[in-house]
Each structure stands twice: as C-alpha cells, then as structure tokens.
Design an enzyme around this catalytic site. Sequence first.
Site, PDB file in Angstrom:
ATOM      1  CB  THR A 121      -0.913  -0.016   1.243  1.00 53.28           C
ATOM      2  OG1 THR A 121      -1.667  -1.219   1.204  1.00 53.28           O
ATOM      3  CG2 THR A 121      -1.834   1.184   1.282  1.00 53.28           C
ATOM      4  CD  GLU A 151      -4.759  -8.916  -2.189  1.00 53.40           C
ATOM      5  OE1 GLU A 151      -4.311  -9.277  -3.281  1.00 53.40           O
ATOM      6  OE2 GLU A 151      -5.940  -9.125  -1.858  1.00 53.40           O
ATOM      7  NE  ARG A 154     -12.532  -9.498   4.483  1.00 54.64           N
ATOM      8  CZ  ARG A 154     -13.713 -10.103   4.436  1.00 54.64           C
ATOM      9  NH1 ARG A 154     -14.698  -9.675   5.175  1.00 54.64           N
ATOM     10  NH2 ARG A 154     -13.912 -11.160   3.658  1.00 54.64           N
ATOM     11  CE  LYS A 204      -4.916  -1.618   0.804  1.00 56.65           C
ATOM     12  NZ  LYS A 204      -5.436  -2.896   1.187  1.00 56.65           N
ATOM     13  CG  ASN A 208      -7.858  -0.093   3.643  1.00 51.98           C
ATOM     14  OD1 ASN A 208      -8.685  -0.937   3.322  1.00 51.98           O
ATOM     15  ND2 ASN A 208      -6.592  -0.399   3.881  1.00 51.98           N
ATOM     16  CG  HIS A 251     -20.430  -4.942  14.814  1.00 47.48           C
ATOM     17  ND1 HIS A 251     -21.582  -5.678  14.942  1.00 47.48           N
ATOM     18  CD2 HIS A 251     -19.760  -5.076  15.980  1.00 47.48           C
ATOM     19  CE1 HIS A 251     -21.604  -6.244  16.135  1.00 47.48           C
ATOM     20  NE2 HIS A 251     -20.507  -5.893  16.783  1.00 47.48           N
ATOM     21  N   GLY A 257      -8.801  -1.073  14.605  1.00 51.34           N
ATOM     22  CA  GLY A 257      -7.362  -1.158  14.876  1.00 51.34           C
ATOM     23  C   GLY A 257      -6.707  -1.911  13.739  1.00 51.34           C
ATOM     24  CB  CYS A 260      -4.895  -2.091   7.065  1.00 51.17           C
ATOM     25  SG  CYS A 260      -3.943  -3.583   6.735  1.00 51.17           S
ATOM     26  CE  LYS A 320     -10.215  -9.310  10.918  1.00 53.69           C
ATOM     27  NZ  LYS A 320     -10.288  -9.096   9.482  1.00 53.69           N
TER      28      LYS A 320
HETATM   29  C1  UGA Z   1      -8.610  -4.116   6.133  1.00 50.80           C
HETATM   30  C2  UGA Z   1      -9.572  -4.127   4.936  1.00 50.80           C
HETATM   31  O1  UGA Z   1     -10.834  -4.638   5.337  1.00 50.80           O
HETATM   32  C3  UGA Z   1      -9.005  -4.980   3.785  1.00 50.80           C
HETATM   33  O2  UGA Z   1      -9.875  -4.912   2.656  1.00 50.80           O
HETATM   34  C4  UGA Z   1      -7.619  -4.447   3.411  1.00 50.80           C
HETATM   35  O3  UGA Z   1      -7.022  -5.220   2.379  1.00 50.80           O
HETATM   36  C5  UGA Z   1      -6.723  -4.485   4.639  1.00 50.80           C
HETATM   37  O4  UGA Z   1      -7.317  -3.680   5.684  1.00 50.80           O
HETATM   38  C6  UGA Z   1      -5.370  -3.956   4.248  1.00 50.80           C
HETATM   39  O5  UGA Z   1      -5.274  -2.786   3.877  1.00 50.80           O
HETATM   40  O6  UGA Z   1      -4.415  -4.740   4.172  1.00 50.80           O
HETATM   41  P1  UGA Z   1      -8.087  -5.814   8.151  1.00 50.80           P
HETATM   42  O7  UGA Z   1      -7.368  -4.659   8.769  1.00 50.80           O
HETATM   43  O8  UGA Z   1      -7.418  -7.122   8.082  1.00 50.80           O
HETATM   44  O9  UGA Z   1      -8.534  -5.454   6.645  1.00 50.80           O
HETATM   45  O10 UGA Z   1      -9.417  -6.064   9.000  1.00 50.80           O
HETATM   46  P2  UGA Z   1     -10.949  -5.554   8.956  1.00 50.80           P
HETATM   47  O11 UGA Z   1     -11.814  -6.729   8.970  1.00 50.80           O
HETATM   48  O12 UGA Z   1     -11.177  -4.559   7.902  1.00 50.80           O
HETATM   49  O13 UGA Z   1     -11.081  -4.844  10.389  1.00 50.80           O
HETATM   50  C7  UGA Z   1     -10.333  -3.689  10.724  1.00 50.80           C
HETATM   51  C8  UGA Z   1     -10.784  -3.151  12.065  1.00 50.80           C
HETATM   52  O14 UGA Z   1     -12.092  -2.594  11.972  1.00 50.80           O
HETATM   53  C9  UGA Z   1     -10.844  -4.192  13.184  1.00 50.80           C
HETATM   54  O15 UGA Z   1     -10.304  -3.647  14.355  1.00 50.80           O
HETATM   55  C10 UGA Z   1     -12.334  -4.454  13.359  1.00 50.80           C
HETATM   56  O16 UGA Z   1     -12.675  -4.841  14.665  1.00 50.80           O
HETATM   57  C11 UGA Z   1     -12.894  -3.082  13.037  1.00 50.80           C
HETATM   58  N1  UGA Z   1     -14.312  -3.115  12.571  1.00 50.80           N
HETATM   59  C12 UGA Z   1     -14.635  -3.722  11.400  1.00 50.80           C
HETATM   60  C13 UGA Z   1     -15.295  -2.491  13.332  1.00 50.80           C
HETATM   61  O17 UGA Z   1     -15.016  -1.914  14.410  1.00 50.80           O
HETATM   62  N2  UGA Z   1     -16.594  -2.511  12.873  1.00 50.80           N
HETATM   63  C14 UGA Z   1     -16.942  -3.101  11.706  1.00 50.80           C
HETATM   64  O18 UGA Z   1     -18.158  -3.058  11.352  1.00 50.80           O
HETATM   65  C15 UGA Z   1     -15.946  -3.737  10.959  1.00 50.80           C
END
Ligand code: UGA
Length: 430
Positions: A121, A151, A154, A204, A208, A251, A257, A260, A320
């Site tokens: 990124t 990319e 998750r 990208k 995010n 949610h 956190g 990313c 997460k």
């Molecule tokens: C995120 C993006 O979702 C991916 O598409 C991207 O490729 C990735 O960053 C990256 O740039 O590499 P990731 O950080 O692995 O993925 O996890 P997420 O599922 O997006 O969750 C990120 C944070 O948001 C977590 O702390 C999660 O608890 C929080 N979250 C997520 C919420 O508080 N509420 C929600 O509704 C969804």
Amino acid sequence: MTLTIIGAGYVGLTSAVVYAELGHTVYLARRSIEKLEALKRGEVDFYEPGLSEAVRDTINRGTLRPTTDLAGAVSDSSVVMICVGTPPREDGSADLSQVFAVAETIAPLLADHTVVVNKSTVPVGTGEKVEAIIQKRLSKQSTMSVASCPEFLREGTALADLRNPDRIVIGTESIRARSALLELHRPLPGKRVVTDRRSAELIKYSSNAFLATKISFINEIANLCDEVGANVDDVAYGMGLDPRIGSAFLHSGIGYGGSCFPKDTQALHSIALEHDYEFKLLKAVIEVNQAQRRQFIRKIKKTLGEVRDKTIGVLGLSFKPFTDDIRQSASIDIVRWLHDQGARVVAYDPQAEHKAMQEIPRLQVCPVAEEVFTGAHAVLVLTEWPQFRCLPWAACKQGMISPIVFDGRNMLDAQHMREMGFQYYSVGRP
Ligand code: UGA
C-alpha cells in the site's frame, strides 16, 4: 506464468500461496536460510487460518518455491511483485524505504520485458518513483514496466479473500503489463478494474478510508444512542437494509485497529496535505476512532470508580478475531490504561497471548477464558472471538467479585446477560 514475490508478510505469503494454487510457478524470496527451512515445513511467523496447510500443499505440488537465490528467481520471472511493509512514519506518512530498497536490488536482475508489480500500500505517485529507480540501474538491453495491483484481503480471512476477490485492480499505462496481469489473474473470479497507476494506488487508500469512515460514523451514532436511549444494533440494521448504504462495516464498538486502517487513514490524510488539500472528513474519522477507546474507558470509570487494586478480566487482545495480530489493537490500549491506573489485568485470547505478553510483559494471561472471571471486579470483552458467546457465563459469574461486564464489541445478548444477573454495559445499546 513464473513470478517472484518479495516480502513474506500477510500480503506476500498469502498471495504467493494463492498464485501457486492457480498453477503459476511462484518463487518466494527469503533472506535467511532458517526462515526458508521453516517455511518449507509449513511454519509461518503469524497466525492465519489455513495458511500453514496451504503453504505445505503448494510446496509439495512444486508450484510454491521459497528461495534465497533472489537473482535466479527474478531473472527467471516475467512478473516480480513487491509486497513489503510501508509502516507509518512519526508524521503519519508512509515509510517507503523498503519498497525503494527492493526496487534498487531487483533492477539489475530483471529479464527483458519483466512486469514489476507493486502490491504494497503506497502513496499516489510511488509507481513513478519505483520506475525511475529501476530505470537507472536496469541493464541497457532490457525494458520493463511498473504496475500497481493493490490487495484487499483481510487478516483472518486472507486466503478466502484472495481466492474469491470482488475485484482485481490493475493500474498500468503499459499494454504489455496489462495483458500479463490479466493473464496472471485469469482463473480468479471478480471484476477487473483496469486503470492508470495513480488511480489504482488511490483506490486502495480510498477503500480503506471509506470503510474506516463507516465504522467511525456508526460509532458516533452509537454514542448518540447512549444519550437518547436508542439501540445502535437496530439503527444499523435499519440503515443497512438500504442497498445504497449496505450493512457491512456498521458494527459499533471500541473502534478500528490493526496494521491497515489506522496507518492508511493517516497516510491518505498526509497525501492530501502534501497536495495542500485538507481532508477534513478523514481527519474527523481518525479523531473519532481515537476518542472511541476513551469513551469506553469513561464508561468503565463511571461504573467502577477507581480501578486501582481492582482485578479486571479481559477477553480478547488481538485487533480482531481469527488473528494473533495486536498492532494498534484497541484492547492493548485499554489494557495499558488499566495498568497505568493500578489495576491488575488477567487476560485471555485464543491466539494473541504470546504477542501481547511480548508487548506488555507484566500482563497476566490465562490458558482458558473461564479463568479471567475468577476474583474479577469486572470483565471486559474487547475482541469479538465468536467462542466468547458460548462461554458458560452463568457459571463464570459465580467466581466474580462483582458481576459486571463491559462488552466493547456488542457481541453478547444484553437481555440474556441481565437475566443471568450481570450488570451489563455495551456501546450504544440501552
Ligand atoms: C482491512 C480491509 O478490510 C481490507 O480490505 C484491506 O485489504 C486491509 O485492511 C489492508 O489494507 O491490508 P483488516 O485490517 O485485516 O482489513 O481487518 P478488517 O476486517 O477490515 O477490520 C479492521 C478493524 O475494523 C478491526 O479492528 C475491526 O474490529 C474493526 N471493525 C470492522 C469495526 O469496528 N466494525 C466493523 O463493522 C468492521
């Protein structure tokens, strides 16, 4: 096709496995022999469901080839992918030193017509800088092009995301690179977005940043729900049914956190500032996310008063579920605050305990979730591991000094918790 992937973190290793599953020959460059040997045994530095098995399978099939011979791998490849880290600098901008170092190293090794793909990124315009670095050191007879292929996987569902992408973004001005990258991804589903390199780089960050915006938005609605006596779950459900809004990433809880969203929102804000543009909305998204942890702490203080010398049980340390990653984890911040206030913290996490103990050596961890309840003045749910829902909550309550639960992820049924006799607090739910 034959490709080399440089960088064996979340993006590099999982992408290498999936390209190898598609039947491509994938060299995965490793610097140390020990790491190479460990990888050959399927040992991975981080927890990602299914990854160790997939590494072993693709190595056994002969399509994934970890190697320390970078020169041999690169000169044999028609595509070379840069998948190294771009951590935040002190001022929030992305540190590109690893990307540039790879560009310098591979330049003299490239075969003619190689497509160099940037999957890390990176800020808009990095593709041009990488191309300039390579051009300077490229052997006179060779040509090459630099493309951007961001990319979107998750953590926790990385392999499934790579095998079933919603879109594959290909950013290049070169016809040769475009056809090579379309061919590379041919067996995969998902829409193809073929665009220029700068737009690909921005897709990208914008993706995010937009997801982070949805989270901060719903967290502010949750805070408002607390004030007006509404239920954020119902509000989010009612909003999400509108297909123009969509229910994903609505949610509420203690904020986002990971490695990313916090990094990329800061970096996009810096990119805008560098171009004399103040991205006000994004600044607010970042501030709301930081404030959300403090808001949760205020709730704890309001109910418990002083936490000094109190025992607080913590369920969940990773940022997460389904990962052992604790980078920018809201849970880790809250544990640190509890320690600073003189509380004794007893924590459980199915995967992240080891990394959390390295980060906070005085953290006391339990081998089973039930133990965090023993002698606790309150239990905090800070990561939504689904197994926490199935704990024998009523039995666990017996061991607590006071049956107080703060659910920072809105994952438990409020009514059921109260029926079991808990004093239960969540985020934006009456
Ligand atoms: C995120 C993006 O979702 C991916 O598409 C991207 O490729 C990735 O960053 C990256 O740039 O590499 P990731 O950080 O692995 O993925 O996890 P997420 O599922 O997006 O969750 C990120 C944070 O948001 C977590 O702390 C999660 O608890 C929080 N979250 C997520 C919420 O508080 N509420 C929600 O509704 C969804």
